[in-house]
Structures are given as structure tokens and as C-alpha cells.
Design an enzyme around this catalytic site. Structure first.
Site, PDB file in Angstrom:
ATOM      1  N   GLU A 164       0.792  -1.232   0.000  1.00  0.00           N
ATOM      2  CA  GLU A 164       0.000   0.000   0.000  1.00  0.00           C
ATOM      3  C   GLU A 164       0.827   1.286   0.000  1.00  0.00           C
ATOM      4  OE1 GLU A 164      -3.026  -0.175   3.009  1.00  0.00           O
ATOM      5  OE2 GLU A 164      -4.101  -1.761   1.978  1.00  0.00           O
ATOM      6  N   GLU A 348      -5.616  -8.535   0.514  1.00  0.00           N
ATOM      7  CA  GLU A 348      -6.210  -8.217   1.820  1.00  0.00           C
ATOM      8  C   GLU A 348      -7.672  -7.872   1.649  1.00  0.00           C
ATOM      9  OE1 GLU A 348      -4.456  -5.135   4.281  1.00  0.00           O
ATOM     10  OE2 GLU A 348      -2.444  -5.943   3.950  1.00  0.00           O
TER      11      GLU A 348
HETATM   12  C1  GAL Z   1      -4.383  -2.252   5.456  1.00  0.00           C
HETATM   13  C2  GAL Z   1      -3.013  -2.621   5.976  1.00  0.00           C
HETATM   14  C3  GAL Z   1      -3.029  -3.660   7.042  1.00  0.00           C
HETATM   15  C4  GAL Z   1      -4.208  -3.551   8.004  1.00  0.00           C
HETATM   16  C5  GAL Z   1      -5.497  -3.270   7.267  1.00  0.00           C
HETATM   17  C6  GAL Z   1      -6.698  -3.010   8.177  1.00  0.00           C
HETATM   18  O1  GAL Z   1      -4.360  -0.969   4.927  1.00  0.00           O
HETATM   19  O2  GAL Z   1      -2.205  -3.085   4.923  1.00  0.00           O
HETATM   20  O3  GAL Z   1      -1.807  -3.640   7.697  1.00  0.00           O
HETATM   21  O4  GAL Z   1      -3.941  -2.674   9.003  1.00  0.00           O
HETATM   22  O5  GAL Z   1      -5.362  -2.176   6.418  1.00  0.00           O
HETATM   23  O6  GAL Z   1      -6.755  -1.698   8.565  1.00  0.00           O
END
Ligand code: GAL
Length: 455
Positions: A164, A348
Site C-alpha cells: 500500500e 487483503e
Molecule cells: C491495510 C493494511 C493492514 C491492516 C489493514 C486493516 O491498509 O495493509 O496492515 O492494518 O489495512 O486496517
């Protein structure tokens, strides 16, 4: 019941600083997050990642737990300051050894490792030398990538360079709400540019060692849309999309940089070089990370306002984020159409809820199950519509340190009782295991009968 294509990749994800703890063990250097967390008020309740889930010592048991749930792929990140405590120079043997043992343990459990090189924990000494706004970082990062590929490339075949870049540049260098806490628009766009350069250089370094490796980058993907179709709104939507998605996607997938952003930034724009763009233009797969989508609206003073809190009729997670599953399919389809990536992996997706550990040791997290099913269904829709999506990673394997929000938001499929460090598989974890076994999902699998136990 829906069934995914054969060989669809199912996994869970975590990140080093959020789970490992052991922040100064075995010669590890200080990271910008170690430093940031010490500033009073930077993190809710002044919590830190110093202990987190103690994965550094408990990884053999956690990997066993993953295996018992039948999770076939695991995405984790490497802590750069464990490998290069001094930022550059000779790598630290103990740091390398930790990831060596961890990868061996994964392989022995039959779990495929997916390695992210940078999930936000920069060696603090490199921030002292200018951090991401310093162009040299591309070359420091390339050397780090090369070192890791040499050490683990015989076993690790899936690599992600940067997690990200949007969050790193906007939160870390513009709003300052994340480490290293800098507030400067010019530096933020420089950081964004060097992150892309670092990606391209690391990509080549990995491939020079492991030509068969698949490498990519993961992006915080937000699908922007307007409620109002007025041309002025549409103009702002295009700008928000270019600034938040385009500056990270165009260099990697097209070898270009959005003109609209350069015009808008004026003197704060990075010095975009043709040879850099060519170096950035690398991917085998693109990681899409999706939590919610965004509405673009016009504020009273005529400036664009991107504000998801304006959804009047949505359900919100513990993060205050609206639950907007259809945005995931829309994003995957639109992204595929506009950029033609070779392959997409949802690296994710997940949600935080106020989980309650029942006296019988269970966590009846109906909302998370619902969120999981609805989003996986949207991934399926995108596949049906022709988006080249080959996998899905749930965020997160277990509850962990949620950056500035500390330990309160719980994203895990596994509950962590922090005082005892005991793990409890949530009902969503069992549901996910079932989805993996069936390579698909049936909405009827949610057991709603227990939801009232929460109150
Ligand atoms: C993403 C990040 C993760 C986690 C997730 C939930 O942006 O890569 O580390 O924190 O959000 O907030």
C-alpha cells in the site's frame, strides 16, 4: 453454493510489525513505528507493537494452527530493520535466521509462503537519512530485496515488494497520522514516486536471483464514485482516482504518470523521468486490498470531499468503515478493464468488530462471517465477469496491532487474548476453513442462532 475455479488461491495475511513483537530482540534495529509509538498520543491508549502477538517466539504454534484450519497460503512481511539494523551494509544473521526458520516451518506444514518486503516498518536510521522522499532509498531497497531473495528464494516463489504505497505516502508523509509523522505534500508525492521506483528495482533484483518467482505490489484499492453526475463532480472523481490510485497503478502497468496530478501539484510535483517510468513498469501480479469504497462529493466551498461517512444507510465496522461489498467487484472489473493486469490477487480484505470471547471459549462473530461471505461472493462475480483474479487472502489470520488504532479493532479470524497470548479460533475462522475445503461458499453456512449471545 458457488464454486471457484480449480487452483483458486486461498490464504490469510499478516504483517511483521503488527504481530511479531520482540521489537529489540536479537539485534533488531529500531523501526519508524517503534519510534512513532513512543510519541504520547500518536497511538490510541498509547499502545505499541513491542509485544503484539509475540509471533517472533510463537510462530511454530501459530503455523500449526493455520495448518489445522487447512489454510494453504500465508502472506507475511519481513521486518527490514531485523535484516539491516543499520539500514545498509551487512545483513544481520539472526534476523535472516528467523525468517529462514519461519519459512521452513511453513513448508513443513504444507503452507505456501507469500512474502511482502515492506509493510511500513522502515529502519529508523534510513528515515534519518531522508526516508522515502530521498531517491537513494530505491537502491537501499533493491539491496534488501536481493539479500532476501538470496536467502529465501529457493523456497519463496511469491513476492510482494511494497504494501500500500498510498498509505505510506499519504498517512506517513502528508497527514502525518502514521510513522514517520511528516506533514508535507511535496515530500508525500516524492515518497510515492520513490516507492514506485523501489518497487521496480526490487522486482528486477528478485528475478535476477529467482527467475521463476512471481512478483507484484499490493495497493490500497478504492473505487471512487459520485452520487451526483454533474460534470464538476465527475472531474473531481477523476482527480481523486488519479491521485489515490493512478499514481501507483499507471507507472507499474503502463509506464506513465497521470498528467492531471502533475498539473494539479505544480511545484510540489515529483520530477518524473522517462527512464524511471520504464523501471517502475513491472508486475507478474497485482495485489488488490479492499475494505470499502468511497463517495466523492462537493463540499460547500467547492472543494472535493471524499467522505465515506456520508453513506446514510450502511452498516459500519469497528473502524467506522461502511460495509460496501459490491465495490469490490466493481473495482476488480474496472481495474481489469482500465489497466489489463496479467493477474490479480486480492491480498487483503477483512473487517473489525467488537468481538466477545464467550465463556465457552467461542467467538460468535456473525458480522465478520457475513462480511467475509459477501466479499468472497463479489470476488466470484468479478471472476465470472472476466477479471483475472486468481486468489483471495483474508485480513487477518489473527487479531493484531492495528497501527494508530492499537489493539482494540480486531480483524482476525483467530482471537488473541493479549494478556495470556492464547489463541481462539472465531466462528469466522471455522467458516473460512469450510470455504477453503469446498473451494466455494454457501451463504446458508452462517450460524446466526448464536448471535444473541453477544449481548
Ligand atoms: C491495510 C493494511 C493492514 C491492516 C489493514 C486493516 O491498509 O495493509 O496492515 O492494518 O489495512 O486496517
Amino acid at each position: 453454493m458457488i464454486n471457484f475455479p480449480k487452483n483458486f488461491i486461498w490464504g490469510t495475511a499478516t504483517a511483521a510489525y503488527q504481530i511479531e513483537g520482540a521489537w529489540d530482540s536479537d539485534g533488531k534495529g529500531e523501526s519508524i513505528w517503534d519510534r512513532f509509538c513512543r510519541q504520547a498520543g500518536a497511538i490510541e491508549r498509547n499502545e505499541t507493537g513491542q509485544v503484539a502477538c509475540d509471533f517472533y517466539s510463537r510462530f511454530p504454534d501459530d503455523i500449526q494452527l493455520m495448518k489445522s484450519l487447512g489454510i494453504p497460503h500465508y502472506r507475511f512481511s519481513v521486518s527490514w530493520p531485523r535484516i539491516f539494523p543499520a539500514g545498509t551494509g551487512e545483513p544481520d544473521i539472526k534476523g535472516l535466521d528467523f525468517y529462514d526458520r519461519m519459512v521452513d516451518t511453513l513448508m513443513a506444514a504444507g503452507i505456501t509462503p507469500w512474502l511482502t518486503l515492506y509493510h511500513w516498518d522502515l529502519p529508523a536510521v534510513l528515515e534519518d537519512r531522508g526516508g522515502w522522499p530521498n531517491r537513494e532509498i530505491g537502491f537501499w531497497f533493491r539491496d534488501y530485496a536481493y539479500t532476501m531473495a538470496k536467502k529465501l528464494g529457493d523456497r519463496v516463489k511469491h513476492w510482494m515488494t511494497i504494501n500500500e504505497p498510498w498509505v505510506i505516502s499519504t498517512h506517513g508523509y502528508w497527514s502525518g497520522e502514521h510513522a514517520p509523522g511528516v506533514r508535507c505534500r511535496k515530500k508525500a508525492f516524492l515518497a510515492a514516486y520513490h516507492l514506485m521506483l523501489a518497487h521496480g528495482l526490487a522486482f528486477d533484483a528478485i528475478k535476477s536471483v529467482v527467475p521463476t518467482a512471481k512478483a507484484g505490489i499490493t495497493n490500497a484499492s478504492q473505487y471512487y464514485f459520485c452520487l451526483n453526475r454533474h460534470p464538476a463532480f465527475e472531474e473531481w472523481r477523476r482527480y481523486a482516482d488519479a491521485e489515490n490510485n493512478g499514481i501507483f497503478l499507471e507507472p507499474v502497468l503502463k509506464g506513465t504518470y497521470p498528467e492531471i496530478v502533475l498539473r494539479h501539484l505544480g511545484a510540489d510535483a515529483p520530477d518524473v523521468r522517462e527512464d524511471d517510468l520504464q523501471q517502475m513498469c513491472r508486475h507478474d501480479f497485482m495485489g488488490v486490498q479492499y475494505y470499502f469504497d468511497n463517495i466523492v462529493e462537493m463540499s460547500d466551498n467547492g472543494k472535493a470531499l471524499v467522505n465515506h461517512h456520508r453513506y446514510p444507510f450502511f452498516h459500519y465496522t469497528e473502524m467506522g468503515w461502511p460495509v460496501t461489498p459490491s465495490g469490490l467487484c466493481e473495482y476488480l472489473v474496472t481495474f481489469s478493464r482500465e489497466y489489463s493486469p496479467r493477474e490479480i490477487v486480492v491480498t487483503e480484505n477483512g473487517s473489525a468488530w467488537a468481538d466477545f470471547l464467550a465463556p465457552n471459549g467461542k467467538i460468535y462473530d456473525v458480522e465478520r462471517q457475513d462480511y467475509l461471505i459477501k466479499h468472497v461472493q463479489q470476488v466470484f462475480e468479478a471472476v465470472k465477469k472476466g477479471a483475472p483474479v486468481s486468489g483471495y487472502f483474508a485480513w487477518s489470520f489473527m487479531d493484531n496491532f492495528e497501527w494508530t488504532r492499537g489493539y482494540r479493532p480486531r480483524f482476525g479470524l483467530v482471537y488473541v487474548d493479549y494478556p495470556s497470548q492464547k489463541r481462539y479460533v472465531k466462528e469466522s475462522g471455522h467458516l473460512y476453513a469450510k470455504m477453503i475445503r469446498h473451494n466455494g461458499v454457501d451463504p446458508a453456512w452462517i450460524d446466526r442462532s448464536q448471535s444473541e449471545r453477544k449481548s
